[in-house]
Design an enzyme around this catalytic site. Sequence first.
Site, short mmCIF file in Angstrom:
data_model
loop_
_atom_site.label_atom_id
_atom_site.label_comp_id
_atom_site.label_asym_id
_atom_site.label_seq_id
_atom_site.Cartn_x
_atom_site.Cartn_y
_atom_site.Cartn_z
N HIS A 167 0.85 -1.21 0.00
CA HIS A 167 0.00 0.00 0.00
C HIS A 167 0.88 1.26 0.00
O HIS A 167 0.94 2.01 0.99
CB HIS A 167 -0.86 -0.06 1.27
CG HIS A 167 -1.99 0.90 1.34
ND1 HIS A 167 -1.86 2.24 1.06
CD2 HIS A 167 -3.29 0.71 1.69
CE1 HIS A 167 -3.04 2.83 1.24
NE2 HIS A 167 -3.91 1.92 1.63
N GLU A 270 -0.91 0.84 -5.30
CA GLU A 270 -0.70 -0.30 -4.41
C GLU A 270 -0.62 -1.59 -5.22
O GLU A 270 -1.63 -2.19 -5.56
CB GLU A 270 -1.85 -0.35 -3.40
CG GLU A 270 -2.08 0.98 -2.71
CD GLU A 270 -3.41 1.07 -1.97
OE1 GLU A 270 -3.92 0.03 -1.51
OE2 GLU A 270 -3.96 2.18 -1.88
O1 LIG Z 1 -7.58 4.03 6.17
P1 LIG Z 1 -6.92 2.73 5.77
O2 LIG Z 1 -7.50 1.52 6.43
O3 LIG Z 1 -5.43 2.81 5.93
O4 LIG Z 1 -7.20 2.54 4.22
C1 LIG Z 1 -6.81 3.51 3.30
C2 LIG Z 1 -7.29 3.12 1.91
O5 LIG Z 1 -6.67 1.93 1.53
C3 LIG Z 1 -6.93 1.49 0.18
O6 LIG Z 1 -6.35 2.33 -0.73
C4 LIG Z 1 -8.41 1.36 -0.07
O7 LIG Z 1 -8.65 1.10 -1.45
C5 LIG Z 1 -9.16 2.61 0.37
O8 LIG Z 1 -10.56 2.37 0.27
C6 LIG Z 1 -8.80 2.96 1.80
O9 LIG Z 1 -9.48 4.13 2.19
#
Ligand SMILES: O=P(O)(O)OC[C@H]1O[C@H](O)[C@H](O)[C@@H](O)[C@@H]1O
EC number: 5.1.3.15
Length: 297
Positions: A167, A270
């Site tokens: 990520h 990601e």
């Molecule tokens: O807030 P987190 O749990 O770290 O996730 C952050 C982001 O991760 C990914 O990119 C998902 O596709 C998003 O939908 C999410 O908002």
Amino acid sequence: MSQNYDAGMYDSVTIKHVGELDLIEIERPECSASLTLQGGQLISYAPRGEHPVLWRNPDVAYQKGEAVRQGVPICWPWFAFLERNADPVRNSFPIQEAPAHGVARNALWRLLSITEEETSTAIAFELNAEPLGLKAVVTYRLGAVMKMELESFNLSDQPKHLSCALHTYFAVSDIQQVSVLDLDDLPYIDSLRGWSLHKQDGPLHIAEEVDRIYYDTPAILRIHDKKWERFIVLESSESRSAVVWNPWIEKSKRLSQFSPDSYKHMLCVETGKLLNDYIELEPGQSYTLDLTLSSRR
Ligand SMILES: O=P(O)(O)OC[C@H]1O[C@H](O)[C@H](O)[C@@H](O)[C@@H]1O
């Protein structure tokens, strides 16, 4: 550091305590970088004399058990909400209240090794996820480029199916000055439009909230930054799917460790094994997902 480790043994490595976590800091002629055992995570990485490749989040909290919103959080052994994953992945983990993005990013990993090589420092961490019948080992090679490998092992006597994402929070000059190349014509699922299927037309410019999973991605993806006159190049021989995410204005207000303006300076691309591009592991088998990041003019 709680684990048996002597920083004095390595020219390029020092340990710094920040907030509630220990950071392993690397300073070499080729780059600077930092990592933490929590999440087995790369926190920062900058090739020497260049803009950082990874975004430095001014609001990041280094707290025990809380994901660090910076660097390369490892989402494993499932991505996002477990119920959004392909059936074989969901069925591999019959658990209630599964945490979003899996169990790896908040867990304390174990330091396996540090090796100083001629042009890079290599660091490996291990996470034993015994209750899930799995183990992960991540190895970083930090030099003029950043190479990482995430190995997943099936320790159980049942087949396992998993998804994962590296990520990565990339640093950008200004979100309106960047585009993601090499996605043209690819299918993607748009989670902001009811998880509907679409097709990419040309380079991706970000001018609103974006949260998409691209399929059939090529081995190389590039982020072009016009203002900083650079391309960040992501290379993976194994990944065939990638998330592109920027929370933009409204979602930024709801995020932890995130200032209202931070969306202008970061972009997540990601690299992963997502949705139908999941990993299949027979008992005793392992699988390695690779990612190399470089910055080019
Ligand atoms: O807030 P987190 O749990 O770290 O996730 C952050 C982001 O991760 C990914 O990119 C998902 O596709 C998003 O939908 C999410 O908002």
